[in-house]
Design a protein around this motif. Structure first.
Motif, PDB file in Angstrom:
ATOM      1  N   ALA A 143      -4.570   6.981  -1.375  1.00 47.29           N
ATOM      2  CA  ALA A 143      -4.086   5.650  -1.001  1.00 47.29           C
ATOM      3  C   ALA A 143      -4.316   4.677  -2.152  1.00 47.29           C
ATOM      4  CB  ALA A 143      -4.801   5.165   0.255  1.00 47.29           C
ATOM      5  N   TRP A 144      -3.234   4.103  -2.652  1.00 47.36           N
ATOM      6  CA  TRP A 144      -3.291   3.128  -3.740  1.00 47.36           C
ATOM      7  C   TRP A 144      -2.535   1.871  -3.336  1.00 47.36           C
ATOM      8  CZ3 TRP A 144      -4.432   3.732  -9.355  1.00 47.36           C
ATOM      9  CH2 TRP A 144      -5.284   4.817  -9.586  1.00 47.36           C
ATOM     10  N   CYS A 145      -2.667   0.830  -4.126  1.00 45.65           N
ATOM     11  CA  CYS A 145      -1.873  -0.394  -3.965  1.00 45.65           C
ATOM     12  C   CYS A 145      -1.017  -0.588  -5.216  1.00 45.65           C
ATOM     13  CB  CYS A 145      -2.771  -1.611  -3.783  1.00 45.65           C
ATOM     14  SG  CYS A 145      -3.517  -1.738  -2.156  1.00 45.65           S
ATOM     15  N   ARG A 184      -7.643  -3.580  -3.977  1.00 42.01           N
ATOM     16  CA  ARG A 184      -6.584  -4.547  -3.660  1.00 42.01           C
ATOM     17  C   ARG A 184      -7.054  -5.999  -3.795  1.00 42.01           C
ATOM     18  NH1 ARG A 184      -1.990  -4.506   1.015  1.00 42.01           N
ATOM     19  NH2 ARG A 184      -1.238  -6.633   0.666  1.00 42.01           N
ATOM     20  N   GLN A 190      -6.773   1.698  -3.411  1.00 42.00           N
ATOM     21  CA  GLN A 190      -6.688   0.769  -2.288  1.00 42.00           C
ATOM     22  C   GLN A 190      -7.914  -0.145  -2.195  1.00 42.00           C
ATOM     23  OE1 GLN A 190      -6.634   2.305   1.878  1.00 42.00           O
ATOM     24  NE2 GLN A 190      -4.585   1.408   1.934  1.00 42.00           N
ATOM     25  N   TRP A 207      -0.992  -0.728 -10.601  1.00 39.95           N
ATOM     26  CA  TRP A 207      -1.461   0.236  -9.614  1.00 39.95           C
ATOM     27  C   TRP A 207      -2.982   0.266  -9.625  1.00 39.95           C
ATOM     28  CZ3 TRP A 207       2.204   3.488  -7.037  1.00 39.95           C
ATOM     29  CH2 TRP A 207       3.512   3.373  -7.519  1.00 39.95           C
ATOM     30  N   GLU A 248       0.847  -1.186   0.000  1.00 40.62           N
ATOM     31  CA  GLU A 248       0.000   0.000   0.000  1.00 40.62           C
ATOM     32  C   GLU A 248       0.884   1.237   0.000  1.00 40.62           C
ATOM     33  OE1 GLU A 248      -2.714  -0.246   3.237  1.00 40.62           O
ATOM     34  OE2 GLU A 248      -3.707  -2.054   2.488  1.00 40.62           O
TER      35      GLU A 248
END
Length: 259
Positions: free
Chosen positions: A128-130, A157, A154, A151, A110
């Motif tokens: 917020a990304w993964c 995910r 979040q 990408w 994350e």
């Protein structure tokens, strides 16, 4: 040439594939010629249109043919390429890339997007990304054909984890997760130089040129669903594009082909 004797769906598809591939190789349908229309193949081989389309998709994945809406399916070569190959005409064709390949997720983390990363992705700084790194390998090959950075926001995910189980591209699992279809894909093709870590993972030489394909996947109202940055060794992957005149004299791009 006698028509296949249908058994199960998978068996029918394989038999139709073999029938068409043999006809192409022996010259019944030479390079540059169009295969018979789907309806004609259904009648000749006594199978459903769904089976014919699945068989044509297999031939397209092998690089033997390319399909153009309103034109038909044209023969590209007599024998399959030795490296993974398929044509891209619309978004759904991107899923064919996963056929006969396996994916391994190297890591998932994350991240909070900093300014430069957010600008490249097209998202807001501080979101917020993964990020996941994956390796995809073609069947019956040892060395990977692509190292990808994936990408997703979040909330998506679980789609990455589902992709690791199913082997399907992440964008397919994003669609399933959120019941939202990808409506547009923007693609940028370039060149990258392999770092030491990348060369180790891809089993190529350090500082070797790599084909870089970056894609941005959008849903309705241009909602950004996924971004990928994929690196391909030059001796395992190519990307070819054919340009043709459309009605009215303008030049359009048709059926990019990966190989």
């Amino acid at each position: 040439m006698p028509a296949p004797n249908p058994t199960t769906y998978t068996g029918k598809r394989n038999l139709v594939c073999a029938h068409l591939a043999q006809g192409i190789e022996c010259g019944r349908w030479p390079v540059g010629a169009l295969l018979p229309a789907e309806t004609a193949l259904c009648k000749e081989l006594q199978v459903s249109r769904h089976t014919v389309r699945a068989a044509l998709a297999e031939l397209q994945s092998a690089g033997l043919v390319t399909s153009h809406q309103g034109v038909g399916t044209r023969v590209l070569r007599r024998r399959p390429e030795q490296t993974p190959s398929h044509s891209l005409q619309d978004i759904s064709d991107l899923a064919l890339y996963a056929r006969n390949t396996t994916v391994r997720i190297l890591d998932v983390k994350e991240v909070v997007l900093d300014g430069p990363t957010a600008e490249w992705i097209g998202a807001g700084a501080g979101e917020a990304w993964c990020q996941a790194r994956t390796l995809r390998t073609a069947a019956e090959q040892d060395a990977p054909i692509v190292l990808s950075s994936v990408w997703v926001p979040q909330a998506s995910r679980p789609a990455i984890e589902a992709s690791g189980r199913s082997g399907l591209p992440v964008f397919i699992e994003v669609q399933r997760l959120h019941s939202r279809m990808v409506s547009e894909v923007r693609q940028v093709i370039g060149i990258a130089i392999a770092t030491r870590e990348q060369s180790t993972l891809l089993r190529c030489k350090p500082r070797e040129p790599l084909l870089s394909i970056q894609r941005w996947y959008y849903g309705q109202q241009r909602a950004l669903l996924e971004v990928t940055d994929s690196l391909h060794p030059q001796d395992r992957f190519q990307y070819a594009v054919t340009l043709r005149h459309a009605s009215g004299g303008s030049i359009t791009q048709s059926s990019p082909q990966q190989k």
